[in-house]
Design an enzyme around this catalytic site. Structure first.
Site, PDB file in Angstrom:
ATOM      1  N   HIS A  35     -15.856 -17.512 -10.076  1.00 49.95           N
ATOM      2  CA  HIS A  35     -14.964 -18.418 -10.805  1.00 49.95           C
ATOM      3  C   HIS A  35     -14.808 -19.731 -10.041  1.00 49.95           C
ATOM      4  CE1 HIS A  35     -12.636 -15.808 -13.921  1.00 49.95           C
ATOM      5  NE2 HIS A  35     -13.906 -15.426 -13.838  1.00 49.95           N
ATOM      6  N   TYR A  68      -2.428 -19.001 -15.160  1.00 50.52           N
ATOM      7  CA  TYR A  68      -1.099 -18.725 -14.600  1.00 50.52           C
ATOM      8  C   TYR A  68      -0.093 -19.522 -15.423  1.00 50.52           C
ATOM      9  CZ  TYR A  68      -3.333 -16.882 -10.323  1.00 50.52           C
ATOM     10  OH  TYR A  68      -4.069 -16.134  -9.420  1.00 50.52           O
ATOM     11  N   PRO A  85       1.878 -10.985  -5.490  1.00 54.91           N
ATOM     12  CA  PRO A  85       0.475 -11.123  -5.919  1.00 54.91           C
ATOM     13  C   PRO A  85       0.145 -12.471  -6.582  1.00 54.91           C
ATOM     14  CG  PRO A  85       1.640  -9.532  -7.269  1.00 54.91           C
ATOM     15  CD  PRO A  85       2.550  -9.891  -6.179  1.00 54.91           C
ATOM     16  N   LYS A 132      -3.492 -12.907  -2.743  1.00 56.61           N
ATOM     17  CA  LYS A 132      -3.776 -12.890  -1.308  1.00 56.61           C
ATOM     18  C   LYS A 132      -3.717 -11.500  -0.669  1.00 56.61           C
ATOM     19  CE  LYS A 132      -4.736 -17.087  -1.017  1.00 56.61           C
ATOM     20  NZ  LYS A 132      -6.172 -17.255  -1.159  1.00 56.61           N
ATOM     21  N   TYR A 191      -6.049 -21.418  -2.411  1.00 59.83           N
ATOM     22  CA  TYR A 191      -6.410 -20.359  -3.359  1.00 59.83           C
ATOM     23  C   TYR A 191      -7.783 -19.767  -3.020  1.00 59.83           C
ATOM     24  CZ  TYR A 191      -6.504 -17.739  -7.758  1.00 59.83           C
ATOM     25  OH  TYR A 191      -6.535 -16.727  -8.687  1.00 59.83           O
TER      26      TYR A 191
HETATM   27  P1  FAS Z   1      -3.145   0.031   0.712  1.00 59.48           P
HETATM   28  O1  FAS Z   1      -1.695   0.258   0.407  1.00 59.48           O
HETATM   29  O2  FAS Z   1      -4.079  -0.359  -0.376  1.00 59.48           O
HETATM   30  O3  FAS Z   1      -3.774   1.347   1.355  1.00 59.48           O
HETATM   31  C1  FAS Z   1      -3.026   2.109   2.296  1.00 59.48           C
HETATM   32  C2  FAS Z   1      -3.511   3.541   2.181  1.00 59.48           C
HETATM   33  O4  FAS Z   1      -2.835   4.307   3.188  1.00 59.48           O
HETATM   34  C3  FAS Z   1      -3.164   4.170   0.841  1.00 59.48           C
HETATM   35  O5  FAS Z   1      -4.307   4.763   0.268  1.00 59.48           O
HETATM   36  C4  FAS Z   1      -2.096   5.199   1.175  1.00 59.48           C
HETATM   37  O6  FAS Z   1      -2.147   6.348   0.358  1.00 59.48           O
HETATM   38  C5  FAS Z   1      -2.432   5.531   2.613  1.00 59.48           C
HETATM   39  N1  FAS Z   1      -1.289   6.051   3.375  1.00 59.48           N
HETATM   40  C6  FAS Z   1       0.004   5.702   3.271  1.00 59.48           C
HETATM   41  N2  FAS Z   1       0.748   6.428   4.130  1.00 59.48           N
HETATM   42  C7  FAS Z   1      -0.105   7.262   4.799  1.00 59.48           C
HETATM   43  C8  FAS Z   1       0.056   8.266   5.797  1.00 59.48           C
HETATM   44  N3  FAS Z   1       1.268   8.553   6.275  1.00 59.48           N
HETATM   45  N4  FAS Z   1      -1.034   8.923   6.226  1.00 59.48           N
HETATM   46  C9  FAS Z   1      -2.276   8.617   5.745  1.00 59.48           C
HETATM   47  N5  FAS Z   1      -2.504   7.683   4.787  1.00 59.48           N
HETATM   48  C10 FAS Z   1      -1.411   7.020   4.324  1.00 59.48           C
HETATM   49  N6  FAS Z   1      -2.899  -7.821  -4.308  1.00 59.48           N
HETATM   50  C11 FAS Z   1      -3.504  -8.812  -4.988  1.00 59.48           C
HETATM   51  O7  FAS Z   1      -4.184  -9.635  -4.372  1.00 59.48           O
HETATM   52  N7  FAS Z   1      -3.367  -8.905  -6.366  1.00 59.48           N
HETATM   53  C12 FAS Z   1      -2.623  -7.992  -7.089  1.00 59.48           C
HETATM   54  O8  FAS Z   1      -2.500  -8.094  -8.304  1.00 59.48           O
HETATM   55  C13 FAS Z   1      -1.988  -6.940  -6.414  1.00 59.48           C
HETATM   56  N8  FAS Z   1      -1.255  -6.002  -7.096  1.00 59.48           N
HETATM   57  C14 FAS Z   1      -0.622  -4.997  -6.392  1.00 59.48           C
HETATM   58  C15 FAS Z   1       0.168  -4.006  -7.055  1.00 59.48           C
HETATM   59  C16 FAS Z   1       0.821  -3.000  -6.326  1.00 59.48           C
HETATM   60  C17 FAS Z   1       1.665  -1.961  -7.045  1.00 59.48           C
HETATM   61  C18 FAS Z   1       0.702  -2.960  -4.923  1.00 59.48           C
HETATM   62  C19 FAS Z   1       1.444  -1.905  -4.111  1.00 59.48           C
HETATM   63  C20 FAS Z   1      -0.062  -3.928  -4.257  1.00 59.48           C
HETATM   64  C21 FAS Z   1      -0.740  -4.941  -4.989  1.00 59.48           C
HETATM   65  N9  FAS Z   1      -1.534  -5.898  -4.357  1.00 59.48           N
HETATM   66  C22 FAS Z   1      -2.159  -6.897  -5.011  1.00 59.48           C
HETATM   67  C23 FAS Z   1      -1.707  -5.877  -2.956  1.00 59.48           C
HETATM   68  C24 FAS Z   1      -2.773  -4.844  -2.652  1.00 59.48           C
HETATM   69  O9  FAS Z   1      -3.955  -5.220  -3.263  1.00 59.48           O
HETATM   70  C25 FAS Z   1      -2.833  -4.721  -1.164  1.00 59.48           C
HETATM   71  O10 FAS Z   1      -2.828  -5.994  -0.533  1.00 59.48           O
HETATM   72  C26 FAS Z   1      -4.041  -3.957  -0.687  1.00 59.48           C
HETATM   73  O11 FAS Z   1      -4.044  -2.718  -1.329  1.00 59.48           O
HETATM   74  C27 FAS Z   1      -3.921  -3.822   0.826  1.00 59.48           C
HETATM   75  O12 FAS Z   1      -4.819  -2.884   1.236  1.00 59.48           O
HETATM   76  P2  FAS Z   1      -4.436  -1.878   2.429  1.00 59.48           P
HETATM   77  O13 FAS Z   1      -3.901  -2.657   3.560  1.00 59.48           O
HETATM   78  O14 FAS Z   1      -5.622  -1.017   2.614  1.00 59.48           O
HETATM   79  O15 FAS Z   1      -3.182  -1.038   1.887  1.00 59.48           O
HETATM   80  C1  PHB Z   2      -5.501  -9.463 -11.022  1.00 54.95           C
HETATM   81  O1  PHB Z   2      -6.517  -9.689 -11.702  1.00 54.95           O
HETATM   82  O2  PHB Z   2      -5.021  -8.312 -10.885  1.00 54.95           O
HETATM   83  C2  PHB Z   2      -4.814 -10.614 -10.340  1.00 54.95           C
HETATM   84  C3  PHB Z   2      -5.459 -11.841 -10.267  1.00 54.95           C
HETATM   85  C4  PHB Z   2      -4.819 -12.913  -9.639  1.00 54.95           C
HETATM   86  C5  PHB Z   2      -3.560 -12.728  -9.106  1.00 54.95           C
HETATM   87  C6  PHB Z   2      -2.915 -11.486  -9.169  1.00 54.95           C
HETATM   88  C7  PHB Z   2      -3.558 -10.423  -9.796  1.00 54.95           C
HETATM   89  O3  PHB Z   2      -2.932 -13.783  -8.510  1.00 54.95           O
END
Ligand code: FAS
Ligand code: PHB
Length: 395
Positions: A72, A201, A293, A297, A384
């Site tokens: 993009h 957005y 989000p 980032k 971005y």
């Molecule tokens: P993660 O949370 O992905 O992974 C951590 C892992 O550790 C999980 O699998 C968990 O089960 C495991 N874990 C936890 N406790 C443990 C324990 N005690 N023992 C062993 N394992 C354990 N980012 C965006 O850029 N755009 C978005 O739209 C977006 N939407 C999101 C929506 C939600 C609901 C959440 C929670 C986050 C969102 N994020 C988004 C951010 C997300 O993408 C995170 O930045 C990304 O998953 C980070 O990756 P990890 O650091 O690996 O953490």
């Molecule tokens: C998504 O596609 O899930 C998405 C993209 C951009 C954002 C947040 C979420 O800033």
């Protein structure tokens, strides 16, 4: 049992770190709380910075990303019933972002780990970490029904915001910085063609909305919602009606709706824990920081931390431990710039329940200035697409 690095968490941080360490010949095991299907079932991020794409390439897991990812060159900002394109590619001298879902990144990393036969344990409920303030840390848990103690050199806390790693650090050794936002995001995934070529957005009096995608046939949409909302409050029809009400007329008319294949509500918060290293325990990704989000980032910061961590560990095993000493500062320098950008995008685009008429005029003036200022759009664009990684020379 013994290994060089125990990685807690099989999200993007943990799996990417495991893959990069493996390619450096550094033994590691990944311990994950949830099942593999549960981890894959979480629908989260959708946009990758070029530096994250490059790192996935270095990890040897970018074949599908190259084949299926959508490059993009711009995003759009919608307000006052109009859309304004921010030409990321032109404003950053040719940079882009890649639209490729976090679920697919995780799947690619899981497949690569499995193909390499690397030790990975899912559904491990009782991980505990010990002695990380000594040179001989230990991780205890139950594997195949038996209590296990894993001796290691380092523990990588990649276990997300609610994980055990940061929680195991003595509170007095940690500083927390946090802002909780008074709203959430209601997200919906549907096998419908995206309403636009690029992400939109939207700032609307009814609240923020985001039109995103996973492919040319799978859309991802979000609307700002109340923190009191529950999934059962949002039928598909209510979601589509609310999204349509926040879009400009031309876009609303093009919206193709369909049955949701996933719906979820995410709270929004900014959070940073400092420092990110405690002796032989190193935190990465959501275990150390959370961003709203809005700036896309979260996943990219996880890749950013892992980029510094794998190189610091590789240097250590080559006999140079100085980089480990810089790990936390290097990560936090980039983390805080992404925290600022994510906070700014969130403040610019959301309707805050306690905002006054003055606040709303100022927010509108900032949007109006932004889309008419080359300098302001350039600042948005370079944040971005992702700021460059710090190099040795920067220190
Ligand atoms: P993660 O949370 O992905 O992974 C951590 C892992 O550790 C999980 O699998 C968990 O089960 C495991 N874990 C936890 N406790 C443990 C324990 N005690 N023992 C062993 N394992 C354990 N980012 C965006 O850029 N755009 C978005 O739209 C977006 N939407 C999101 C929506 C939600 C609901 C959440 C929670 C986050 C969102 N994020 C988004 C951010 C997300 O993408 C995170 O930045 C990304 O998953 C980070 O990756 P990890 O650091 O690996 O953490
Ligand atoms: C998504 O596609 O899930 C998405 C993209 C951009 C954002 C947040 C979420 O800033």
């Amino acid at each position: 049992m013994r290994t060089q690095v125990v990685i807690i968490g099989a999200g993007p941080s943990g799996l990417l770190l495991g893959q990069l360490l493996h390619r450096e010949g550094i033994d590691n095991i990944v311990l994950e709380l949830r099942s593999k299907d549960y981890v894959l079932g979480r629908i989260r991020a959708g946009v990758l910075e070029q530096v994250a794409v490059d790192l996935l390439g270095h990890a040897g897991v970018d074949a599908r990303l190259k084949a299926e990812g959508l490059p993009h060159h711009g995003i759009e900002l919608g307000f006052d019933g109009r859309r304004h394109r921010v030409d990321l590619h032109r404003l950053t001298g040719g940079k882009q972002v890649m639209v490729y879902g976090q679920t697919e990144v995780t799947r690619d990393l899981m497949d690569a780990r499995e193909a390499a036969g690397l030790p990975t344990a899912y559904s491990v409920p009782d991980v505990s970490i010990h002695g990380f303030d000594t040179n001989h840390p230990v991780v205890r848990c139950t594997l195949d029904g038996k209590p296990v103690e894993i001796a290691c050199d380092f523990i990588a806390g990649c276990d997300g915001f609610h994980g055990v790693s940061r929680a195991s650090v003595p509170p007095e050794a940690l500083s927390h910085f946090e802002r909780v936002y008074p709203f959430g995001w209601m997200g919906l995934l549907a096998d419908t063609p995206p309403v636009s070529e690029e992400l939109i957005y939207v700032n609307h009096p009814r609240g923020f909305a985001l039109c995103s995608m996973r492919s040319k046939t799978r859309s991802r949409y979000y609307v700002q919602c109340s923190l009191d909302d529950r999934i059962e409050d949002w039928s598909d029809d209510r979601f589509w009606d609310e999204l349509r009400s926040r879009l400009d007329e031309r876009t609303a008319a093009r919206l193709v709706t369909g049955p949701s294949i996933e719906k979820s509500i995410a709270p929004l918060r900014s959070f940073v824990a400092e420092p990110m290293r405690f002796g032989r325990l190193l935190l990465a990704g959501d275990a150390a920081h959370i961003v709203p989000p809005t700036g896309a980032k979260g996943l990219n910061l996880a890749a950013s931390d892992v980029n510094y961590l794998w190189q610091a560990l590789a240097s250590h095993y080559r006999g140079a431990s100085a980089e480990l000493g810089h790990y936390s500062d290097r990560c936090l320098s980039r983390v805080w710039k992404a925290e600022r950008f994510s906070w700014w995008m969130t403040s610019l685009l959301h309707r805050f329940p306690d905002s006054t008429a003055f606040d709303q005029r100022v927010q509108h003036a900032e949007l109006d200035y932004l889309v008419h200022s080359e300098a302001a759009m350039t600042a948005l664009a370079e944040n971005y697409v992702g700021l460059p990684f710090e190099t040795q020379a920067d220190r």
